[in-house]
Design a protein around this motif. Sequence first.
Motif, PDB file in Angstrom:
ATOM      1  N   ARG A 135       0.808  -1.220   0.000  1.00 40.83           N
ATOM      2  CA  ARG A 135       0.000   0.000   0.000  1.00 40.83           C
ATOM      3  C   ARG A 135       0.842   1.272   0.000  1.00 40.83           C
ATOM      4  NH1 ARG A 135      -3.559  -2.449   4.895  1.00 40.83           N
ATOM      5  NH2 ARG A 135      -4.957  -3.772   3.669  1.00 40.83           N
ATOM      6  N   TYR A 136       2.135   1.151   0.185  1.00 39.17           N
ATOM      7  CA  TYR A 136       2.985   2.324   0.364  1.00 39.17           C
ATOM      8  C   TYR A 136       4.039   2.406  -0.732  1.00 39.17           C
ATOM      9  CZ  TYR A 136       0.871   2.318   4.993  1.00 39.17           C
ATOM     10  OH  TYR A 136      -0.022   2.330   6.026  1.00 39.17           O
ATOM     11  N   PRO A 137       4.327   3.638  -1.204  1.00 46.32           N
ATOM     12  CA  PRO A 137       5.362   3.780  -2.240  1.00 46.32           C
ATOM     13  C   PRO A 137       6.755   3.453  -1.717  1.00 46.32           C
ATOM     14  CG  PRO A 137       4.591   5.933  -1.497  1.00 46.32           C
ATOM     15  CD  PRO A 137       3.674   4.917  -0.885  1.00 46.32           C
ATOM     16  N   GLN A 138       6.972   3.651  -0.413  1.00 45.43           N
ATOM     17  CA  GLN A 138       8.234   3.270   0.211  1.00 45.43           C
ATOM     18  C   GLN A 138       7.938   2.275   1.329  1.00 45.43           C
ATOM     19  OE1 GLN A 138      10.530   6.633   1.480  1.00 45.43           O
ATOM     20  NE2 GLN A 138      10.522   7.591  -0.547  1.00 45.43           N
ATOM     21  N   ALA A 139       8.652   1.188   1.334  1.00 45.99           N
ATOM     22  CA  ALA A 139       8.342   0.105   2.261  1.00 45.99           C
ATOM     23  C   ALA A 139       8.407   0.552   3.712  1.00 45.99           C
ATOM     24  CB  ALA A 139       9.308  -1.062   2.025  1.00 45.99           C
ATOM     25  N   ARG A 140       9.369   1.397   4.067  1.00 47.55           N
ATOM     26  CA  ARG A 140       9.527   1.775   5.465  1.00 47.55           C
ATOM     27  C   ARG A 140       8.327   2.552   5.999  1.00 47.55           C
ATOM     28  NH1 ARG A 140      14.768   4.533   6.363  1.00 47.55           N
ATOM     29  NH2 ARG A 140      13.880   5.015   8.403  1.00 47.55           N
ATOM     30  N   SER A 141       7.513   3.097   5.110  1.00 46.02           N
ATOM     31  CA  SER A 141       6.308   3.810   5.541  1.00 46.02           C
ATOM     32  C   SER A 141       5.282   2.859   6.158  1.00 46.02           C
ATOM     33  CB  SER A 141       5.671   4.549   4.363  1.00 46.02           C
ATOM     34  OG  SER A 141       6.558   5.516   3.830  1.00 46.02           O
ATOM     35  N   ALA A 142       5.470   1.568   5.957  1.00 44.75           N
ATOM     36  CA  ALA A 142       4.532   0.581   6.496  1.00 44.75           C
ATOM     37  C   ALA A 142       4.890   0.160   7.919  1.00 44.75           C
ATOM     38  CB  ALA A 142       4.506  -0.652   5.596  1.00 44.75           C
ATOM     39  N   LEU A 143       5.852   0.813   8.551  1.00 45.16           N
ATOM     40  CA  LEU A 143       6.304   0.366   9.864  1.00 45.16           C
ATOM     41  C   LEU A 143       5.195   0.404  10.915  1.00 45.16           C
ATOM     42  CD1 LEU A 143       8.366  -0.583  11.860  1.00 45.16           C
ATOM     43  CD2 LEU A 143       9.244   1.760  12.050  1.00 45.16           C
ATOM     44  N   LEU A 144       4.428   1.487  10.995  1.00 47.87           N
ATOM     45  CA  LEU A 144       3.398   1.587  12.032  1.00 47.87           C
ATOM     46  C   LEU A 144       2.360   0.473  11.910  1.00 47.87           C
ATOM     47  CD1 LEU A 144       2.856   5.448  12.405  1.00 47.87           C
ATOM     48  CD2 LEU A 144       4.400   3.944  13.654  1.00 47.87           C
ATOM     49  N   PRO A 145       1.762   0.256  10.738  1.00 46.18           N
ATOM     50  CA  PRO A 145       0.804  -0.855  10.654  1.00 46.18           C
ATOM     51  C   PRO A 145       1.443  -2.221  10.881  1.00 46.18           C
ATOM     52  CG  PRO A 145       1.137   0.147   8.493  1.00 46.18           C
ATOM     53  CD  PRO A 145       1.766   1.053   9.481  1.00 46.18           C
ATOM     54  N   LEU A 146       2.702  -2.396  10.500  1.00 45.85           N
ATOM     55  CA  LEU A 146       3.346  -3.680  10.755  1.00 45.85           C
ATOM     56  C   LEU A 146       3.553  -3.917  12.247  1.00 45.85           C
ATOM     57  CD1 LEU A 146       6.038  -4.292   7.978  1.00 45.85           C
ATOM     58  CD2 LEU A 146       3.749  -5.249   8.215  1.00 45.85           C
ATOM     59  N   LEU A 147       3.816  -2.856  12.992  1.00 38.75           N
ATOM     60  CA  LEU A 147       3.928  -2.997  14.443  1.00 38.75           C
ATOM     61  C   LEU A 147       2.587  -3.419  15.043  1.00 38.75           C
ATOM     62  CD1 LEU A 147       6.205   0.068  15.306  1.00 38.75           C
ATOM     63  CD2 LEU A 147       6.799  -2.359  15.545  1.00 38.75           C
ATOM     64  N   HIS A 148       1.492  -2.893  14.489  1.00 41.06           N
ATOM     65  CA  HIS A 148       0.173  -3.352  14.933  1.00 41.06           C
ATOM     66  C   HIS A 148      -0.029  -4.826  14.567  1.00 41.06           C
ATOM     67  CE1 HIS A 148      -1.631   0.266  16.524  1.00 41.06           C
ATOM     68  NE2 HIS A 148      -1.298   0.953  15.456  1.00 41.06           N
ATOM     69  N   LEU A 149       0.482  -5.233  13.418  1.00 38.96           N
ATOM     70  CA  LEU A 149       0.321  -6.620  12.984  1.00 38.96           C
ATOM     71  C   LEU A 149       1.017  -7.582  13.948  1.00 38.96           C
ATOM     72  CD1 LEU A 149      -0.631  -8.657  10.826  1.00 38.96           C
ATOM     73  CD2 LEU A 149       1.557  -8.277   9.660  1.00 38.96           C
ATOM     74  N   VAL A 150       2.250  -7.301  14.311  1.00 32.76           N
ATOM     75  CA  VAL A 150       2.958  -8.208  15.216  1.00 32.76           C
ATOM     76  C   VAL A 150       2.396  -8.097  16.636  1.00 32.76           C
ATOM     77  CG1 VAL A 150       5.053  -8.266  13.837  1.00 32.76           C
ATOM     78  CG2 VAL A 150       4.824  -6.518  15.607  1.00 32.76           C
TER      79      VAL A 150
ATOM     80  N   ARG B  20      -5.260  -6.088  14.720  1.00 31.82           N
ATOM     81  CA  ARG B  20      -5.251  -6.502  13.306  1.00 31.82           C
ATOM     82  C   ARG B  20      -6.035  -5.512  12.451  1.00 31.82           C
ATOM     83  NH1 ARG B  20      -3.931 -10.616  10.071  1.00 31.82           N
ATOM     84  NH2 ARG B  20      -5.252 -11.033   8.270  1.00 31.82           N
ATOM     85  N   ILE B  21      -7.126  -5.004  12.989  1.00 28.64           N
ATOM     86  CA  ILE B  21      -7.889  -3.983  12.268  1.00 28.64           C
ATOM     87  C   ILE B  21      -7.043  -2.725  12.093  1.00 28.64           C
ATOM     88  CG2 ILE B  21      -9.901  -2.462  12.392  1.00 28.64           C
ATOM     89  CD1 ILE B  21     -11.313  -4.752  13.932  1.00 28.64           C
ATOM     90  N   LEU B  22      -6.324  -2.336  13.150  1.00 28.69           N
ATOM     91  CA  LEU B  22      -5.466  -1.157  13.069  1.00 28.69           C
ATOM     92  C   LEU B  22      -4.305  -1.358  12.105  1.00 28.69           C
ATOM     93  CD1 LEU B  22      -5.357  -0.099  16.836  1.00 28.69           C
ATOM     94  CD2 LEU B  22      -6.594   1.015  14.967  1.00 28.69           C
ATOM     95  N   ALA B  23      -3.945  -2.608  11.866  1.00 27.29           N
ATOM     96  CA  ALA B  23      -2.905  -2.887  10.880  1.00 27.29           C
ATOM     97  C   ALA B  23      -3.403  -2.676   9.458  1.00 27.29           C
ATOM     98  CB  ALA B  23      -2.394  -4.317  11.047  1.00 27.29           C
ATOM     99  N   GLY B  24      -4.727  -2.526   9.306  1.00 26.07           N
ATOM    100  CA  GLY B  24      -5.273  -2.213   7.997  1.00 26.07           C
ATOM    101  C   GLY B  24      -6.113  -3.307   7.377  1.00 26.07           C
ATOM    102  N   PHE B  25      -6.490  -4.300   8.166  1.00 31.28           N
ATOM    103  CA  PHE B  25      -7.301  -5.383   7.623  1.00 31.28           C
ATOM    104  C   PHE B  25      -8.781  -5.144   7.919  1.00 31.28           C
ATOM    105  CE2 PHE B  25      -3.052  -7.061   7.950  1.00 31.28           C
ATOM    106  CZ  PHE B  25      -2.899  -7.703   6.729  1.00 31.28           C
ATOM    107  N   ALA B  26      -9.632  -5.833   7.215  1.00 35.86           N
ATOM    108  CA  ALA B  26     -11.067  -5.563   7.235  1.00 35.86           C
ATOM    109  C   ALA B  26     -11.658  -5.727   8.628  1.00 35.86           C
ATOM    110  CB  ALA B  26     -11.783  -6.481   6.246  1.00 35.86           C
TER     111      ALA B  26
END
Length: 298
Positions: free
Chosen positions: A51-66, A210-216
């Motif tokens: 979803r992000y043009p630069q991978a590192r921009s996904a850090l916040l949602p990935l932290l929610h994922l883990v 998981r919802i905060l990570a961006g999933f339905a």
Amino acid sequence: MTAQPQSEPVLIQLGARPEEAVQLVGPDTRASYPPDVLTRLHSDADVVVARYPQARSALLPLLHLVQAEDGCLTPAGIEFCSEVLELTGAEVTAVATFYSMYRREPTGTYRVGVCTNTLCAVMGGDAIMDTLREHLDIDHGETTADGTITLEHIECNAACDYAPVMMVNWEFFDNSTPSSARDLVDSLRSGAQVTPTRGAPLCTFRETERILAGFADDRPGALESSGSAGEASLAGLRYAHEHSMSAPQAVAGSPDGHPDLGAEAVAETVREKPAPAPSATVPPQPNTTETDPPTKGK
């Protein structure tokens, strides 16, 4: 010359307060993920990163994922984010420990937060917090022995018109009282389905993450507009509709995008006006008069 007396050294302790949880490593924290969990997390991470043009921009949602995986941040989660985003562990940890939404200790099924900022506090937030601490026999930041409730102070969540406010897994419980707060946590601990003041029925902390990570968000009513705001928040909008009020129409602009107000309007806008005299805008100080002489050195 007389020797100057040496002053005592001043020792400044840097870092976290003794009671603050800052370590991600503990006796029960997960150091690595088994292969099946890694496969599942990588599959989810691919969706988030794309979803992000630069991978590192996904850090916040990935932290929610883990955090959804472990209930808090663990060395395994930090290492996973580092690997996926090609960041160092220090870079990931620096972000993870900056935001209060990322937990450094295991979290209960329900994260119960009581707003104790100024307005909620004076409206009863402090009394609610004291009641829950006594009722649950835990302090701020602690979790009940059955793992159901983690109790925390929370900062303002922009619901001051419903003070005092509680939040459970980031869902609002408005106009709370010590009695309603006690009944709420009892319902949560009994396994009863609880619905917040606004929004869909509660889900667990890990499901929320998981919802905060961006999933339905598949909860019934989660996407209904009726749960987006309460009546007090919509009072101004309702008044505007009742009195046929609306925002002014945009004025056609010039080619550079700025409104063409006309020469007279521009002249009125930029007209130079003399600055008011200081005495016209600055009131005299207490216990003085305008005729008092100025104090020397001020």
